[in-house]
Design a protein around this motif. Structure first.
Motif, mmCIF file in Angstrom:
data_model
loop_
_atom_site.group_PDB
_atom_site.id
_atom_site.type_symbol
_atom_site.label_atom_id
_atom_site.label_comp_id
_atom_site.label_asym_id
_atom_site.label_seq_id
_atom_site.Cartn_x
_atom_site.Cartn_y
_atom_site.Cartn_z
ATOM 1 N N VAL A 1 -54.507 8.927 -44.312
ATOM 2 C CA VAL A 1 -55.524 7.908 -44.024
ATOM 3 C C VAL A 1 -56.378 8.257 -42.811
ATOM 4 O O VAL A 1 -57.262 7.478 -42.434
ATOM 5 C CB VAL A 1 -54.872 6.524 -43.820
ATOM 6 C CG1 VAL A 1 -54.236 6.031 -45.092
ATOM 7 C CG2 VAL A 1 -53.902 6.534 -42.673
ATOM 8 N N THR A 2 -56.164 9.385 -42.201
ATOM 9 C CA THR A 2 -56.921 9.771 -41.007
ATOM 10 C C THR A 2 -58.430 9.812 -41.266
ATOM 11 O O THR A 2 -59.198 9.251 -40.473
ATOM 12 C CB THR A 2 -56.420 11.113 -40.460
ATOM 13 O OG1 THR A 2 -55.024 11.018 -40.218
ATOM 14 C CG2 THR A 2 -57.139 11.478 -39.178
ATOM 15 N N PRO A 3 -58.911 10.431 -42.351
ATOM 16 C CA PRO A 3 -60.366 10.412 -42.575
ATOM 17 C C PRO A 3 -60.916 8.990 -42.780
ATOM 18 O O PRO A 3 -62.018 8.680 -42.334
ATOM 19 C CB PRO A 3 -60.552 11.237 -43.850
ATOM 20 C CG PRO A 3 -59.341 12.093 -43.941
ATOM 21 C CD PRO A 3 -58.232 11.301 -43.316
ATOM 22 N N MET A 4 -60.133 8.127 -43.407
ATOM 23 C CA MET A 4 -60.580 6.750 -43.609
ATOM 24 C C MET A 4 -60.656 6.004 -42.268
ATOM 25 O O MET A 4 -61.579 5.233 -42.024
ATOM 26 C CB MET A 4 -59.625 6.026 -44.563
ATOM 27 C CG MET A 4 -60.095 4.654 -44.957
ATOM 28 S SD MET A 4 -59.176 3.869 -46.274
ATOM 29 C CE MET A 4 -57.495 4.181 -45.864
ATOM 30 N N LEU A 5 -59.714 6.257 -41.373
ATOM 31 C CA LEU A 5 -59.747 5.635 -40.048
ATOM 32 C C LEU A 5 -60.918 6.155 -39.231
ATOM 33 O O LEU A 5 -61.562 5.391 -38.493
ATOM 34 C CB LEU A 5 -58.434 5.870 -39.309
ATOM 35 C CG LEU A 5 -57.223 5.131 -39.872
ATOM 36 C CD1 LEU A 5 -55.959 5.553 -39.141
ATOM 37 C CD2 LEU A 5 -57.426 3.639 -39.763
ATOM 38 N N ASP A 6 -61.207 7.445 -39.349
ATOM 39 C CA ASP A 6 -62.363 8.013 -38.647
ATOM 40 C C ASP A 6 -63.646 7.316 -39.095
ATOM 41 O O ASP A 6 -64.492 6.959 -38.270
ATOM 42 C CB ASP A 6 -62.476 9.517 -38.905
ATOM 43 C CG ASP A 6 -61.385 10.315 -38.204
ATOM 44 O OD1 ASP A 6 -60.758 9.760 -37.277
ATOM 45 O OD2 ASP A 6 -61.175 11.480 -38.572
ATOM 46 N N LEU A 7 -63.778 7.118 -40.380
ATOM 47 C CA LEU A 7 -64.955 6.434 -40.911
ATOM 48 C C LEU A 7 -65.021 4.991 -40.408
ATOM 49 O O LEU A 7 -66.087 4.501 -40.019
ATOM 50 C CB LEU A 7 -64.943 6.458 -42.442
ATOM 51 C CG LEU A 7 -66.098 5.738 -43.125
ATOM 52 C CD1 LEU A 7 -67.420 6.401 -42.779
ATOM 53 C CD2 LEU A 7 -65.880 5.719 -44.620
ATOM 54 N N ALA A 8 -63.890 4.318 -40.371
ATOM 55 C CA ALA A 8 -63.856 2.941 -39.894
ATOM 56 C C ALA A 8 -64.266 2.862 -38.427
ATOM 57 O O ALA A 8 -65.016 1.957 -38.029
ATOM 58 C CB ALA A 8 -62.464 2.346 -40.095
ATOM 59 N N TYR A 9 -63.819 3.796 -37.607
ATOM 60 C CA TYR A 9 -64.192 3.797 -36.188
ATOM 61 C C TYR A 9 -65.684 4.071 -36.007
ATOM 62 O O TYR A 9 -66.341 3.459 -35.168
ATOM 63 C CB TYR A 9 -63.364 4.807 -35.407
ATOM 64 C CG TYR A 9 -61.913 4.423 -35.272
ATOM 65 C CD1 TYR A 9 -61.534 3.123 -34.994
ATOM 66 C CD2 TYR A 9 -60.907 5.361 -35.443
ATOM 67 C CE1 TYR A 9 -60.207 2.769 -34.882
ATOM 68 C CE2 TYR A 9 -59.573 5.014 -35.328
ATOM 69 C CZ TYR A 9 -59.228 3.714 -35.047
ATOM 70 O OH TYR A 9 -57.918 3.357 -34.934
ATOM 71 N N VAL A 10 -66.222 4.981 -36.778
ATOM 72 C CA VAL A 10 -67.653 5.278 -36.689
ATOM 73 C C VAL A 10 -68.464 4.053 -37.083
ATOM 74 O O VAL A 10 -69.441 3.691 -36.418
ATOM 75 C CB VAL A 10 -68.015 6.498 -37.570
ATOM 76 C CG1 VAL A 10 -69.517 6.632 -37.727
ATOM 77 C CG2 VAL A 10 -67.432 7.772 -36.977
#
Length: 136
Positions: free
Chosen positions: A17-26
């Motif tokens: 889920v790391t890429p999904m969290l990165d997108l959420a933070y952006v």
């Protein structure tokens, strides 16, 4: 070799889920920036003038007077005593403090004069009046 192929075809036990969290933070950062950028201060209906340019300098303090007579210093409501105190603090930090006065066209003349008297008492000589540019 068949063991390598078998390992590649096995289903995943977990999801990364790391890429999904990165997108959420952006998206969160973009939302915060856009929300704070939309706050421009206090909206007033400025009088019209034919002056060509009304430019504010860096570190300029903005005093706004609304139609009902409320006074704001940099979008924070203040009374005349607080205005004098805060402007004195800013003037101590910057002796050539530029101030911009933005008053509603329907604002009471008395309130505008009180603000101008505060500026005069603090020896603020860099004072500009904000107006709307009138069509020629």
């Amino acid at each position: 070799m068949s063991a390598d192929i078998k390992a590649e075809n096995q289903p995943y036990d977990d999801i990364n889920v790391t890429p999904m969290l990165d997108l959420a933070y952006v998206l969160l950062v973009v939302f915060i920036i856009l929300t704070t950028a939309s706050v421009q201060g206090v909206k007033v209906d400025s009088p019209n003038t034919r002056a060509s340019e009304n430019l504010a300098r860096p570190q300029t303090r903005a005093i706004t007077i609304t139609a009902d007579g409320t006074v704001f210093l940099d979008a924070y409501p203040v009374d005349i005593a607080q205005l004098k105190s805060r402007l004195a603090d800013h003037k101590a930090a910057n002796p050539a403090l530029p101030v911009v006065l933005k008053a509603d066209a329907a604002a009471q003349y008395d309130t505008v004069m009180q603000v101008l008297e505060v500026a005069k008492a603090l020896d603020i000589t860099e004072l500009g009046l904000v107006t709307k540019r009138q069509a020629p």
